[in-house]
Design a protein around this motif. Structure first.
Motif, PDB file in Angstrom:
ATOM      1  N   LEU A   1      11.924  -1.331   1.611  1.00  0.00           N
ATOM      2  CA  LEU A   1      11.851  -1.040   0.130  1.00  0.00           C
ATOM      3  C   LEU A   1      13.040  -0.721  -0.395  1.00  0.00           C
ATOM      4  O   LEU A   1      13.420  -1.157  -1.566  1.00  0.00           O
ATOM      5  CB  LEU A   1      10.754   0.146  -0.089  1.00  0.00           C
ATOM      6  N   ARG A   2      13.930   0.129   0.247  1.00  0.00           N
ATOM      7  CA  ARG A   2      15.264   0.451  -0.328  1.00  0.00           C
ATOM      8  C   ARG A   2      16.014  -0.859  -0.515  1.00  0.00           C
ATOM      9  O   ARG A   2      16.848  -0.844  -1.567  1.00  0.00           O
ATOM     10  CB  ARG A   2      15.950   1.620   0.529  1.00  0.00           C
ATOM     11  N   ALA A   3      16.155  -1.539   0.535  1.00  0.00           N
ATOM     12  CA  ALA A   3      16.878  -2.793   0.599  1.00  0.00           C
ATOM     13  C   ALA A   3      16.593  -3.545  -0.535  1.00  0.00           C
ATOM     14  O   ALA A   3      17.230  -4.347  -0.909  1.00  0.00           O
ATOM     15  CB  ALA A   3      16.652  -3.254   2.032  1.00  0.00           C
ATOM     16  N   VAL A   4      15.411  -3.773  -1.132  1.00  0.00           N
ATOM     17  CA  VAL A   4      15.052  -4.488  -1.955  1.00  0.00           C
ATOM     18  C   VAL A   4      15.235  -3.825  -3.344  1.00  0.00           C
ATOM     19  O   VAL A   4      14.376  -4.207  -4.508  1.00  0.00           O
ATOM     20  CB  VAL A   4      13.598  -5.328  -1.876  1.00  0.00           C
ATOM     21  N   GLU A   5      15.719  -2.618  -3.278  1.00  0.00           N
ATOM     22  CA  GLU A   5      16.084  -1.860  -4.656  1.00  0.00           C
ATOM     23  C   GLU A   5      14.793  -1.352  -5.426  1.00  0.00           C
ATOM     24  O   GLU A   5      14.846  -1.188  -6.391  1.00  0.00           O
ATOM     25  CB  GLU A   5      17.005  -2.768  -5.630  1.00  0.00           C
ATOM     26  N   ILE A   6      13.983  -0.903  -4.515  1.00  0.00           N
ATOM     27  CA  ILE A   6      12.589  -0.093  -5.064  1.00  0.00           C
ATOM     28  C   ILE A   6      13.235   1.413  -5.008  1.00  0.00           C
ATOM     29  O   ILE A   6      13.748   1.721  -3.779  1.00  0.00           O
ATOM     30  CB  ILE A   6      11.504  -0.086  -4.266  1.00  0.00           C
ATOM     31  N   PRO A   7      13.371   2.073  -5.939  1.00  0.00           N
ATOM     32  CA  PRO A   7      14.013   3.299  -6.235  1.00  0.00           C
ATOM     33  C   PRO A   7      13.091   4.267  -5.399  1.00  0.00           C
ATOM     34  O   PRO A   7      11.864   4.607  -5.690  1.00  0.00           O
ATOM     35  CB  PRO A   7      14.056   3.964  -7.593  1.00  0.00           C
ATOM     36  N   LEU A   8      13.573   5.181  -4.572  1.00  0.00           N
ATOM     37  CA  LEU A   8      12.937   6.053  -3.846  1.00  0.00           C
ATOM     38  C   LEU A   8      13.913   7.351  -3.707  1.00  0.00           C
ATOM     39  O   LEU A   8      15.094   7.165  -3.561  1.00  0.00           O
ATOM     40  CB  LEU A   8      12.688   5.663  -2.331  1.00  0.00           C
ATOM     41  N   VAL A   9      13.123   8.449  -3.558  1.00  0.00           N
ATOM     42  CA  VAL A   9      13.894   9.825  -3.546  1.00  0.00           C
ATOM     43  C   VAL A   9      13.565  10.395  -2.278  1.00  0.00           C
ATOM     44  O   VAL A   9      12.520  10.584  -1.866  1.00  0.00           O
ATOM     45  CB  VAL A   9      13.518  10.718  -4.639  1.00  0.00           C
ATOM     46  N   GLU A  10      14.416  10.730  -1.465  1.00  0.00           N
ATOM     47  CA  GLU A  10      14.189  11.271  -0.319  1.00  0.00           C
ATOM     48  C   GLU A  10      14.760  12.879  -0.168  1.00  0.00           C
ATOM     49  O   GLU A  10      15.746  13.161  -0.570  1.00  0.00           O
ATOM     50  CB  GLU A  10      14.943  10.722   0.996  1.00  0.00           C
ATOM     51  N   THR A  11      13.797  13.843   0.444  1.00  0.00           N
ATOM     52  CA  THR A  11      13.984  15.018   0.610  1.00  0.00           C
ATOM     53  C   THR A  11      14.188  15.392   2.012  1.00  0.00           C
ATOM     54  O   THR A  11      13.145  15.283   2.597  1.00  0.00           O
ATOM     55  CB  THR A  11      13.262  15.998  -0.380  1.00  0.00           C
ATOM     56  N   ILE A  12      15.186  16.019   2.536  1.00  0.00           N
ATOM     57  CA  ILE A  12      15.340  16.342   3.896  1.00  0.00           C
ATOM     58  C   ILE A  12      15.346  18.134   3.936  1.00  0.00           C
ATOM     59  O   ILE A  12      16.087  18.557   3.219  1.00  0.00           O
ATOM     60  CB  ILE A  12      16.543  15.913   4.458  1.00  0.00           C
ATOM     61  N   GLU A  13      14.392  18.497   4.619  1.00  0.00           N
ATOM     62  CA  GLU A  13      14.325  20.000   4.874  1.00  0.00           C
ATOM     63  C   GLU A  13      14.921  20.410   5.900  1.00  0.00           C
ATOM     64  O   GLU A  13      14.920  19.625   7.023  1.00  0.00           O
ATOM     65  CB  GLU A  13      12.828  20.313   4.738  1.00  0.00           C
ATOM     66  N   SER A  14      15.800  21.408   6.095  1.00  0.00           N
ATOM     67  CA  SER A  14      16.510  21.949   7.243  1.00  0.00           C
ATOM     68  C   SER A  14      15.647  22.908   7.791  1.00  0.00           C
ATOM     69  O   SER A  14      14.541  23.660   7.372  1.00  0.00           O
ATOM     70  CB  SER A  14      17.716  22.425   6.515  1.00  0.00           C
TER      71      SER A  14
ATOM     72  N   LYS B   1       0.740  -1.231   0.041  1.00  0.00           N
ATOM     73  CA  LYS B   1       0.107   0.013  -0.168  1.00  0.00           C
ATOM     74  C   LYS B   1       0.989   1.188   0.004  1.00  0.00           C
ATOM     75  O   LYS B   1       0.578   2.213  -0.509  1.00  0.00           O
ATOM     76  CB  LYS B   1      -0.978   0.027   1.147  1.00  0.00           C
ATOM     77  N   LEU B   2       1.963   1.319   0.797  1.00  0.00           N
ATOM     78  CA  LEU B   2       2.808   2.239   0.596  1.00  0.00           C
ATOM     79  C   LEU B   2       3.313   2.462  -0.456  1.00  0.00           C
ATOM     80  O   LEU B   2       3.534   3.772  -1.009  1.00  0.00           O
ATOM     81  CB  LEU B   2       3.981   2.255   1.912  1.00  0.00           C
ATOM     82  N   THR B   3       3.957   1.604  -1.272  1.00  0.00           N
ATOM     83  CA  THR B   3       4.367   1.672  -2.575  1.00  0.00           C
ATOM     84  C   THR B   3       3.400   2.191  -3.545  1.00  0.00           C
ATOM     85  O   THR B   3       3.705   3.111  -4.347  1.00  0.00           O
ATOM     86  CB  THR B   3       5.014   0.065  -3.235  1.00  0.00           C
ATOM     87  N   LYS B   4       2.354   1.870  -3.387  1.00  0.00           N
ATOM     88  CA  LYS B   4       1.263   2.502  -4.412  1.00  0.00           C
ATOM     89  C   LYS B   4       1.120   3.853  -4.037  1.00  0.00           C
ATOM     90  O   LYS B   4       0.605   4.346  -4.902  1.00  0.00           O
ATOM     91  CB  LYS B   4      -0.169   1.489  -4.109  1.00  0.00           C
ATOM     92  N   LEU B   5       0.706   4.216  -2.781  1.00  0.00           N
ATOM     93  CA  LEU B   5       0.652   5.579  -2.397  1.00  0.00           C
ATOM     94  C   LEU B   5       1.645   6.498  -2.957  1.00  0.00           C
ATOM     95  O   LEU B   5       1.399   7.423  -3.500  1.00  0.00           O
ATOM     96  CB  LEU B   5       0.529   5.634  -0.868  1.00  0.00           C
ATOM     97  N   LEU B   6       3.001   5.915  -2.710  1.00  0.00           N
ATOM     98  CA  LEU B   6       3.871   6.798  -3.175  1.00  0.00           C
ATOM     99  C   LEU B   6       4.046   7.172  -4.830  1.00  0.00           C
ATOM    100  O   LEU B   6       4.415   8.038  -5.292  1.00  0.00           O
ATOM    101  CB  LEU B   6       5.558   6.143  -2.763  1.00  0.00           C
ATOM    102  N   SER B   7       3.709   5.956  -5.409  1.00  0.00           N
ATOM    103  CA  SER B   7       3.789   5.935  -7.039  1.00  0.00           C
ATOM    104  C   SER B   7       2.277   6.792  -7.351  1.00  0.00           C
ATOM    105  O   SER B   7       2.409   7.408  -8.507  1.00  0.00           O
ATOM    106  CB  SER B   7       3.551   4.634  -7.791  1.00  0.00           C
ATOM    107  N   GLU B   8       1.362   7.134  -6.471  1.00  0.00           N
ATOM    108  CA  GLU B   8       0.297   7.695  -7.180  1.00  0.00           C
ATOM    109  C   GLU B   8       0.263   9.263  -6.551  1.00  0.00           C
ATOM    110  O   GLU B   8      -0.707   9.939  -7.174  1.00  0.00           O
ATOM    111  CB  GLU B   8      -1.014   6.706  -6.727  1.00  0.00           C
ATOM    112  N   CYS B   9       1.034   9.619  -5.885  1.00  0.00           N
ATOM    113  CA  CYS B   9       0.854  11.060  -5.311  1.00  0.00           C
ATOM    114  C   CYS B   9       2.117  11.795  -5.460  1.00  0.00           C
ATOM    115  O   CYS B   9       3.158  11.355  -6.154  1.00  0.00           O
ATOM    116  CB  CYS B   9       1.068  11.143  -3.689  1.00  0.00           C
ATOM    117  N   SER B  10       1.896  12.970  -5.625  1.00  0.00           N
ATOM    118  CA  SER B  10       2.901  14.040  -6.182  1.00  0.00           C
ATOM    119  C   SER B  10       4.009  14.097  -4.876  1.00  0.00           C
ATOM    120  O   SER B  10       3.621  13.609  -3.773  1.00  0.00           O
ATOM    121  CB  SER B  10       2.165  15.297  -6.233  1.00  0.00           C
ATOM    122  N   PRO B  11       5.218  14.503  -5.323  1.00  0.00           N
ATOM    123  CA  PRO B  11       6.281  14.439  -4.285  1.00  0.00           C
ATOM    124  C   PRO B  11       5.886  15.236  -3.130  1.00  0.00           C
ATOM    125  O   PRO B  11       5.122  16.364  -3.303  1.00  0.00           O
ATOM    126  CB  PRO B  11       7.550  14.671  -5.158  1.00  0.00           C
ATOM    127  N   GLY B  12       6.589  15.176  -1.965  1.00  0.00           N
ATOM    128  CA  GLY B  12       6.320  15.998  -0.891  1.00  0.00           C
ATOM    129  C   GLY B  12       5.427  15.461   0.369  1.00  0.00           C
ATOM    130  O   GLY B  12       5.405  16.045   1.306  1.00  0.00           O
TER     131      GLY B  12
END
Length: 66
Positions: free
Chosen positions: A53-66, A18-29
């Motif tokens: 998910l990263r360990a099984v090589e699903i590509p994810l992009v992480e943004t860290i705000e300061s 569900k998390l993977t689907k949610l991430l693929s269906e939503c806009s970044p942020g």
């Protein structure tokens, strides 16, 4: 085996799917807290799931705000 970003636990798979689907269906942020609220879990669980998910090589992009 329940600690860290080890192999996918069968009991966690439906949520991680569900998390993977949610991430693929939503806009970044979306934050970990927003994802957690959407899936009814804690942000710590989301962070653990993202690590798996990263360990099984699903590509994810992480943004860290300061």
């Amino acid at each position: 085996m329940k600690s860290g970003a080890g192999p996918v636990n069968d009991g966690d798979f439906p949520r991680q799917w569900k998390l993977t689907k949610l991430l693929s269906e939503c806009s970044p942020g979306l934050t970990a807290m927003e994802l957690a609220a959407a899936l009814g879990v804690t942000d710590r669980t989301i962070k653990r799931d993202l690590a798996v998910l990263r360990a099984v090589e699903i590509p994810l992009v992480e943004t860290i705000e300061s």
